[in-house]
Design an enzyme around this catalytic site. Structure first.
Site, short mmCIF file in Angstrom:
data_model
loop_
_atom_site.label_atom_id
_atom_site.label_comp_id
_atom_site.label_asym_id
_atom_site.label_seq_id
_atom_site.Cartn_x
_atom_site.Cartn_y
_atom_site.Cartn_z
N GLU A 8 0.80 -1.23 0.00
CA GLU A 8 0.00 0.00 0.00
C GLU A 8 0.83 1.28 0.00
OE1 GLU A 8 -2.93 -0.12 3.10
OE2 GLU A 8 -3.89 -1.89 2.28
N GLU A 51 -5.25 -8.75 0.87
CA GLU A 51 -5.89 -8.37 2.13
C GLU A 51 -7.36 -8.11 1.88
OE1 GLU A 51 -4.44 -5.02 4.43
OE2 GLU A 51 -2.36 -5.68 4.15
C1 FCB Z 1 -4.45 -2.14 5.55
C2 FCB Z 1 -3.05 -2.40 6.04
C3 FCB Z 1 -2.96 -3.45 7.11
C4 FCB Z 1 -4.11 -3.37 8.09
C5 FCB Z 1 -5.43 -3.30 7.36
C6 FCB Z 1 -6.64 -3.26 8.26
O1 FCB Z 1 -4.53 -0.87 4.98
O2 FCB Z 1 -2.21 -2.82 4.97
O3 FCB Z 1 -1.72 -3.33 7.73
O4 FCB Z 1 -3.92 -2.34 8.96
O5 FCB Z 1 -5.45 -2.18 6.53
#
Ligand code: FCB
Length: 446
Positions: free
Chosen positions: A167, A349
């Site tokens: 990110e 994620e």
């Molecule tokens: C993302 C991050 C991760 C975590 C999630 C909830 O943006 O990459 O580290 O904090 O959110």
């Protein structure tokens, strides 16, 4: 608790974590400080004054955590290396004790038939490099490439999946403009320089990984979310466009299309050298996507980009953190990313925070998480049916952990962590996800 996968055989199911959020052992075995250690110590930055000093104590409990993953039946585990654990000053001296921790972790994963997915950078920049200007310093790209080479040579015999950055839009925007993340600055020039140098670092690291790892499979991980204006006013529409440029395009466009989005190109130009874009745009194997929810954006004069976060329409359901729950936006994002970049996608994620508690039976029944995961995986299967080439899906997160500025309050794990005792309790969603993984094996490719 029926979980039925529509994924083809060979689809990769996994779970994700990151170093600073779970490892703890912040002052052990020669680890150097990171910009997050510093940031957490600044009063008022983190809810409750929490820090990652102990976190989930994963540094000492990794074997138990790998056993938990074995119980889930996942194919893969995405983790990150703490750069200051293996190179305490960010460059130069290497810390053998830190390197051997990741040897032990990787070997335990392989012994459990879980493929390691290694992310080089999940926000814990060595403080020594922060002191030299961090990502706003162009040399940081070279320091990152040297660190990537160290990792490639050390683990490349056993680890084939590498992500350069997690990110980049999130840590540059919050770190250098919006506030809320390390290093906690607000400076337009630093933001622009950081964007460009992280892109250069990505390209340089891809080259090092390719050179040193036989059979490497490489990507970067981007957080892409639709940026919707809160209403149809021109100023809010314009703020939503600005955020869309910085959040969704500032990194994937130069990395994969070889150009900055038009709205950013002239701002970056003063920091750019003639063949930089060729060095940034290197061949990668996949697009790593993190996605949680769409943004609702309004104009806000409190920061130099003029963007602020507004509320979703009242009918939109929200998680306990207030994030909109809109699986349709996930489907839209998957299809949009596939159309724009044409690469196989791994969702690295996705997940939700819920107010989990241990009940009188000692169980953690997290129905909102199961509902969320069911709806989001269904949206993903729809995108796949529509043609998006999605090859894997990783839940954020294996464990409850340190949620950055929000500290330990929000719980994202499939496994509950009782922080005072470090006891791990698999939640109901853990069993649901294990069923989903198993049902893929049970349904061979159609
Ligand atoms: C993302 C991050 C991760 C975590 C999630 C909830 O943006 O990459 O580290 O904090 O959110």
């Amino acid at each position: 608790m029926i979980a039925d996968s529509r994924a083809p055989a060979g689809f990769i199911w996994g779970v994700s974590t990151s170093s600073y959020q779970i490892e703890g052992a912040a002052n052990e075995d020669g680890r150097g400080p990171s910009i997050w250690d510093t940031y957490c110590r600044q009063p008022g930055r983190i809810a409750g004054g929490d820090t990652g000093d102990v976190a989930c104590d994963h540094y000492h409990r990794y074997a138990e955590d790998v056993r938990l993953m074995g119980g889930l039946g996942v194919d893969a585990y995405r983790f990150s290396i703490a750069w200051p654990r293996v190179m305490p000053g960010g460059r130069g001296d290497v810390n053998e004790k830190g390197l051997s921790f990741y040897d032990r972790l990787i070997d335990a994963l392989i012994a459990a038939s879980i493929e390691p997915w290694l992310c080089l950078y999940h926000w814990d920049l060595p403080q020594a490099l922060g002191d030299l200007g961090g990502w706003a310093n162009r040399d940081c790209a070279q320091w990152f490439a040297d660190y990537a080479a160290l990792i490639a040579r050390r683990y490349g015999d056993r680890v084939k999946r590498y992500a350069t950055f997690n990110e980049p839009s999130v840590f540059t925007l919050y770190g250098y403009c919006l506030g809320g993340q390390a290093p906690g600055l607000s400076d337009r020039t630093m933001l622009l320089r950081a964007i460009h140098h992280v892109n250069l670092a990505h390209g340089a690291a891809v080259d090092r990984l390719r050179a040193d790892v036989v059979g490497a499979s490489i990507g970067a991980i981007h957080n892409c979310q639709p940026c919707r204006p809160v209403d149809k006013s021109l100023e809010n529409i314009s703020a939503a466009r600005t955020l869309d440029t910085y959040w969704n395009q500032a990194f994937p466009d130069p990395q994969l299309l070889g150009q900055y989005p038009p709205a950013l190109a002239s701002a970056i130009a003063p920091h750019q050298r003639p063949d930089d874009l060729a060095q940034i745009c290197r061949r990668v194997d996949w697009f790593g996507l993190n996605h949680y929810s769409p943004h609702y954006i309004k104009a806000d004069a409190n920061n130099f980009l003029g963007v602020g976060f507004g509320d979703a329409p009242t009918e939109v359901p929200r998680s306990s953190l207030g994030w909109p729950v809109e699986p349709e936006a996930f489907r839209e994002t998957l299809n949009g990313i596939y159309r724009r970049y044409g690469l196989p996608i791994y969702v690295l994620e996705n997940g939700t925070a819920s107010r989990d508690e241990v009940d009188s039976q000692g169980a953690v029944v997290d129905v909102p998480r199961i509902d969320y995961l069911r709806a989001y995986t269904a949206a993903m299967f729809e995108a796949m049916a529509e043609g998006a080439d999605v090859r894997g899906y990783f839940v954020w997160s294996l464990l409850d952990n340190f949620e950055w500025g929000s500290g330990y309050g929000p719980r994202f794990g499939l496994v509950y962590v009782d922080y005072p005792t470090q006891r791990r309790i698999p939640k109901t969603s853990f069993r649901w996800y294990a069923e989903l993984v198993k049902s893929t094996v049970a349904h061979p490719a159609a």
